[in-house]
Design a protein around this motif. Structure first.
Motif, mmCIF file in Angstrom:
data_model
loop_
_atom_site.group_PDB
_atom_site.id
_atom_site.type_symbol
_atom_site.label_atom_id
_atom_site.label_comp_id
_atom_site.label_asym_id
_atom_site.label_seq_id
_atom_site.Cartn_x
_atom_site.Cartn_y
_atom_site.Cartn_z
ATOM 1 N N VAL B 23 0.845 -1.197 0.000
ATOM 2 C CA VAL B 23 0.000 0.000 0.000
ATOM 3 C C VAL B 23 0.880 1.247 0.000
ATOM 4 O O VAL B 23 0.600 2.222 -0.710
ATOM 5 C CB VAL B 23 -0.947 -0.013 1.215
ATOM 6 N N GLY B 26 2.026 1.906 -3.385
ATOM 7 C CA GLY B 26 0.918 2.436 -4.188
ATOM 8 C C GLY B 26 0.663 3.907 -3.917
ATOM 9 O O GLY B 26 0.438 4.695 -4.846
ATOM 10 N N LEU B 27 0.720 4.280 -2.638
ATOM 11 C CA LEU B 27 0.486 5.693 -2.287
ATOM 12 C C LEU B 27 1.593 6.580 -2.844
ATOM 13 O O LEU B 27 1.332 7.674 -3.336
ATOM 14 C CB LEU B 27 0.383 5.840 -0.759
ATOM 15 N N LEU B 30 1.054 7.251 -6.357
ATOM 16 C CA LEU B 30 -0.022 8.230 -6.569
ATOM 17 C C LEU B 30 0.418 9.648 -6.198
ATOM 18 O O LEU B 30 -0.377 10.583 -6.241
ATOM 19 C CB LEU B 30 -1.247 7.851 -5.718
ATOM 20 N N LEU B 32 1.589 10.568 -3.163
ATOM 21 C CA LEU B 32 1.465 10.874 -1.732
ATOM 22 C C LEU B 32 2.771 10.485 -1.026
ATOM 23 O O LEU B 32 2.838 9.541 -0.247
ATOM 24 C CB LEU B 32 0.269 10.121 -1.135
ATOM 25 N N SER B 34 4.438 11.926 1.262
ATOM 26 C CA SER B 34 4.604 12.262 2.678
ATOM 27 C C SER B 34 4.153 11.136 3.599
ATOM 28 O O SER B 34 4.340 11.233 4.809
ATOM 29 C CB SER B 34 3.852 13.545 3.011
ATOM 30 N N VAL B 35 3.569 10.084 3.036
ATOM 31 C CA VAL B 35 3.226 8.922 3.856
ATOM 32 C C VAL B 35 4.501 8.106 4.056
ATOM 33 O O VAL B 35 5.149 7.701 3.093
ATOM 34 C CB VAL B 35 2.123 8.069 3.196
ATOM 35 N N GLN B 36 4.871 7.905 5.338
ATOM 36 C CA GLN B 36 6.156 7.268 5.641
ATOM 37 C C GLN B 36 6.019 5.776 5.937
ATOM 38 O O GLN B 36 6.941 5.023 5.713
ATOM 39 C CB GLN B 36 6.776 7.934 6.879
ATOM 40 N N ASP B 37 4.889 5.399 6.499
ATOM 41 C CA ASP B 37 4.722 3.986 6.823
ATOM 42 C C ASP B 37 3.237 3.642 6.815
ATOM 43 O O ASP B 37 2.395 4.487 7.101
ATOM 44 C CB ASP B 37 5.310 3.667 8.210
ATOM 45 N N VAL B 38 2.951 2.401 6.474
ATOM 46 C CA VAL B 38 1.567 1.931 6.434
ATOM 47 C C VAL B 38 1.525 0.550 7.066
ATOM 48 O O VAL B 38 2.398 -0.277 6.814
ATOM 49 C CB VAL B 38 1.050 1.817 4.971
ATOM 50 N N ARG B 39 0.537 0.325 7.908
ATOM 51 C CA ARG B 39 0.286 -1.033 8.390
ATOM 52 C C ARG B 39 -1.194 -1.335 8.166
ATOM 53 O O ARG B 39 -2.048 -0.481 8.359
ATOM 54 C CB ARG B 39 0.655 -1.192 9.869
ATOM 55 N N VAL B 40 -1.455 -2.559 7.733
ATOM 56 C CA VAL B 40 -2.822 -2.938 7.385
ATOM 57 C C VAL B 40 -3.263 -4.090 8.270
ATOM 58 O O VAL B 40 -2.571 -5.107 8.376
ATOM 59 C CB VAL B 40 -2.918 -3.361 5.904
#
Lengths: 82, 82
Positions: B23, B26-27, B30, B32, B34-40
């Protein structure tokens, strides 16, 4: 500053949720008969570098719209943690 | 009484989260950045028929332990909504 944002993505209330129904069946088989309904969605946490909380929320909103949620089947809610 | 309980199931903090990494990629694609980390993880809502809030929470706790979360890879948190 680094902001932590939670995004909850859930199936729309009017739609069937087959995954939830499967979990409900599993819980009943385990003896947890008092569970009446289950809905299953996604919980996503984003770490966002932004100048202020509103910018962080705007970025999360954009992420939700563009990638994380499918508006035909899902809605999403954003919550800032720090 | 019918209680609404939310269960948040997330990958353990020390573990890699390949879905989150996907993800994140993907961000970034797109724009984005400035998104540094994602957890789902998973967000599950249960409607539980119980006599009081503590019983409802105990049932949700049991559901989390027995079915919803895999303790080797995930932890879960329960929150009563009503």
């Amino acid at each position: 500053m680094l902001y932590h944002v939670q995004i909850k993505v859930m199936p729309l209330k009017d739609l069937l949720d087959p995954q939830g129904k499967a979990v409900l069946g599993g819980l009943h088989n385990l003896g947890l008969e008092s569970v009446q309904d289950v809905r299953v969605g996604k919980h996503i946490t984003l770490d966002i570098e932004a100048n202020d909380a509103n910018s962080a929320k705007a970025i999360a909103e954009e992420a939700g719209k563009k990638l994380l949620a499918n508006p035909v089947m899902e809605f999403f809610e954003i919550e800032l943690i720090n």
